[in-house]
Design an enzyme around this catalytic site. Structure first.
Site: not given
Ligand code: BGC
Length: 735
Positions: A289
């Site tokens: 993530d």
């Molecule tokens: C979130 C994810 C997301 C990623 C990219 C993160 O902060 O937890 O769900 O896909 O950002 O935008």
């Protein structure tokens, strides 16, 4: 995701020809940095708009004017494997650099968060799961895939498959609710919709299942918080949605931010290698993530960036989103022997395989013409699907004395700031919409020629406007529609809440209207199950509208005035008061189930029962279940029963099948959903239904993480929700 022998050979040949640096480059995911006036990484900007630090309008302005650094030089140097973005023109420019100006010409993955639609925003997942309509769930994913490709995206950070039991957690909105079985059917439908339409390059994307795993079990519902649980709970509750997605061929997964039993999921070898790659046979890759590899230092599991990167790749985390730790340190770590060539090659092979599967080596470019069709507005076919999915996701929670549906000629007083907020209907994690496409509730009433007067009175955050409330109280109307709930920024990432009752003074507004003798219909617009004890007691009709996407206002007006008979059910339990959370229907039995006597499992100051149970939802007609019979053969149990529409209107009903393993070597849940079927019935019509259950699906995972099927007594329940059910018993012996 299956590759042919030729495709596999192609990947191996490519891998053999790559330098160490080129391999590392494939494992680096960059985002465009916003430069000039607004110097934050693009990923953070997305987070800022998602969590409400900046509005969609501000975001739009920044995007329109900001200059972005897409790290073209790094792409040219072969040091970028994937990029975030949703601009088709830019995507083509970057692909051209990757394909024509790098030594090996490896195209880029273009990733983006398309959680519940892009330009055509569909209902948030917790709402759509409540449609219990697998075909619909697949169709909306299919449409999202097509729109994604049109915007230059070939890798969607979806579906979000976190089964969530605590409504304080803001991200309940993004996932399919509290049940692993419903969540697994949702997962399969989404993977099919996103990935399976491969005849044409512009109609499929690689899915990214997230967040792996148990992210939703964060203590106290506080986002990013620690999680700890038995192996049995992990495998029975939090893993099944991912297992289902992998069986359906999901290409990739995203590791979650949380630690699980002390090990952050970013560096968790058990979940990433043993479960996901070895057991579930993920052939694609795992991405971190955003910035999560560096956060392992903050967690206190790694000493510095190098240590975090080494732990991550060795645990099976293939692609680094956002930190550039692999970019900066991985090659040296391989040279130092901290990471083996095999581990590195395995990660790179997985990334290349997804690119091959996507057809990017044959054609990395998107057709920029497609987007032109959206310039004048969303194509009619997209809008029709948005409307259907919104209609099917609405849940009628209460309807005393048949207040609803309203007469077509009724004179209505509309209150609530949210009624007039077209920009709020899209809900959390929606990034590609345009406000001109969105239908607010007020607009929906206008478009359908409802006779109404509107007084905003108050919203989720502002105070009651006394003058407007008095006007609403004194208005000469037959009915008050109160649109109340949450702003979209109140759910989604980093939006946990300790108080999940109606925010601000909205309850007070309803109370004053009810006290003045008005007949109030509460229409909810929210991203999480709210604690609705007071509303259930005091408001005659309640409609759960969630955040239904661009056609929210149209769909709600149709339901309120009876053009559509509501058929949605709750994908999550609703509490009466905050302190009941986490609340879910499939809890293990206690030795002292809550009852009237004192020393039982309950609260002194709150009911032990839910306010609205999982699977619940009313219709403008009524359904009666009868004649439950069980049929058994070698491999399956079939529940046969009758269902009758006993009212005066046609309607759709989701018949649900639950089991209870009465005696087990571990305490088993009081009920577990194991099947459902949605049927349409004309007024007075009766149908014979049968729902079959494979015996091999009646087992559970024990505390060694092993799946066991234990002989013994099972109860089988059938009904229209998780409480009001018919019941039968059977003894099963597994062979
Ligand atoms: C979130 C994810 C997301 C990623 C990219 C993160 O902060 O937890 O769900 O896909 O950002 O935008």
């Amino acid at each position: 995701m299956k590759l042919t022998k030729e495709q596999k050979d192609f990947v191996e040949n490519l891998l053999d020809s790559m330098t160490l640096e080129e391999k590392v480059g494939q494992l680096n995911q960059d985002s465009p940095s916003i430069v000039g006036g607004f110097d934050v990484p693009f990923g953070e900007l997305i987070e800022m708009v998602t969590d409400g630090r900046i509005s969609q309008e501000e975001f739009g302005k920044i995007m329109a004017t900001a200059e972005r650094d897409y790290h073209e030089d790094d792409i040219r140097a072969g040091m970028v494997g994937s990029m975030m973005g949703n601009d088709p023109k830019k995507a083509n420019e970057l692909q051209k650099i990757a394909v024509e100006e790098t030594r090996l010409g490896i195209p880029l993955l273009m990733g983006f968060d398309v959680i519940h639609g892009l330009r055509s925003v569909f209902p948030i997942a917790i709402a759509e799961a409540g449609s219990f309509d697998d075909v619909l769930m697949e169709e909306t994913a299919k449409m999202a895939a097509r729109e994604s490709r049109a915007y230059g995206i070939n890798w969607n950070y979806a579906p979000m498959l976190d089964v969530a039991r605590d409504s304080r957690w803001g991200r309940v909105s993004e996932g399919p609710g509290e049940d692993p079985y419903l969540g697994s059917r949702f997962a399969r439908a989404k993977i099919r919709g996103l990935q399976n339409n491969r005849e044409k390059l512009d109609s499929y994307v690689a899915a990214c299942t997230k967040h792996f795993v148990a992210y939703s079990a964060c203590e106290a519902g506080r986002d990013y918080n620690t999680t700890s649980m038995s192996l049995s709970q992990l495998h029975n509750v939090y893993l099944p949605t991912f297992k289902a997605a992998m069986e359906e061929g999901a290409c990739t997964a995203m590791a979650s931010f949380n630690d699980l039993n002390g090990v952050p999921c970013t560096v968790n070898k058990y979940t990433l290698r043993d479960v996901l790659k070895d057991d579930y046979k993920l052939e694609g890759f795992v991405v971190s993530d955003a910035n999560a590899i560096r956060e392992c230092v903050t967690h206190g599991i790694a000493e510095d960036d190098v240590d975090a990167g080494v732990q991550a790749i060795n645990a099976g985390l293939d692609v680094d989103m956002g930190t550039r730790i692999y970019y900066n340190h991985l090659a040296q770590a391989v040279k130092d022997g901290k990471v083996s060539e095999d581990v590195l090659n395995d990660a790179v092979r997985r990334v290349l395989s997804v690119k091959v599967w996507l057809g990017l080596f044959e054609n990395p470019y998107v057709d920029e013409e497609i987007i032109k069709a959206y310039e004048a507005g969303i194509p009619a076919e997209h809008r029709a699907l948005a409307l259907k999915s919104a209609e099917e996701s609405i849940v009628l929670l209460k309807n005393d004395n048949g207040v609803l549906p309203l007469d077509k000629g009724a004179k209505v007083t509309l209150v609530g700031e949210l009624a007039d907020r077209a920009d709020e209907v899209v809900g959390a994690w929606s990034l590609g919409w345009e406000v001109a496409d969105c239908v607010s509730v007020k607009k929906g009433l206008e478009n359908q020629n409802v006779d109404f007067e509107y007084f905003p009175v108050c919203g989720p955050e502002n105070q009651i406007n006394r003058e407007e409330l008095d006007l609403a109280i004194n208005s000469k109307s037959d009915i008050v529609i109160a649109v109340v709930g949450e702003y979209k920024s109140m759910s989604g990432e980093a939006s946990s809440k300790a108080d999940i009752t109606l925010p601000g003074q909205q309850r007070q507004m309803i109370k004053e209207l009810v006290d003045a003798g008005k007949t109030v219909v509460a229409v909810l617009m929210n991203g999480r199950p709210l604690a609705l004890g007071w509303e259930k007691e005091n408001v005659p009709a309640i409609v759960e509208g969630w955040h239904l996407g661009i056609e929210m206002g149209t769909a709600l007006t149709k339901v309120l005035f009876g053009d559509v008979n509501p058929s949605g059910k709750l994908s999550s339990t609703f509490s009466s008061v905050n302190g009941q959370e986490p609340m879910y229907y499939n809890h293990p039995n206690t030795g002292r189930p809550g009852s009237k006597s004192k020393f039982t499992s309950k609260y002194l100051d709150a009911p032990v029962e839910p306010c609205f149970q999982f699977g619940y939802g009313l219709s403008y007609t009524t359904f009666e279940y009868s004649d439950l019979q069980l049929k058994e053969d070698k491999d399956s149990i079939t529940a046969e029963f009758k269902i009758k529409n006993t009212g005066k209107l046609a309607g759709a009903e989701t018949a649900q099948l639950y089991i209870q393993d009465v005696v087990g070597s571990l305490v088993r849940p009081v009920k577990e959903l194991k099947g459902y079927e949605k049927v349409k019935l004309a007024a007075g019509e009766e149908k014979q239904l049968s729902i079959s259950l494979r015996k091999c699906d009646m087992g559970f995972y024990n505390n060694e993480g092993k799946y066991v099927c234990e002989d013994g007594l099972f109860r089988i329940y059938v009904g229209g929700n998780s409480v009001d059910v018919l019941e039968a018993e059977t003894r099963i012996s597994f062979e």
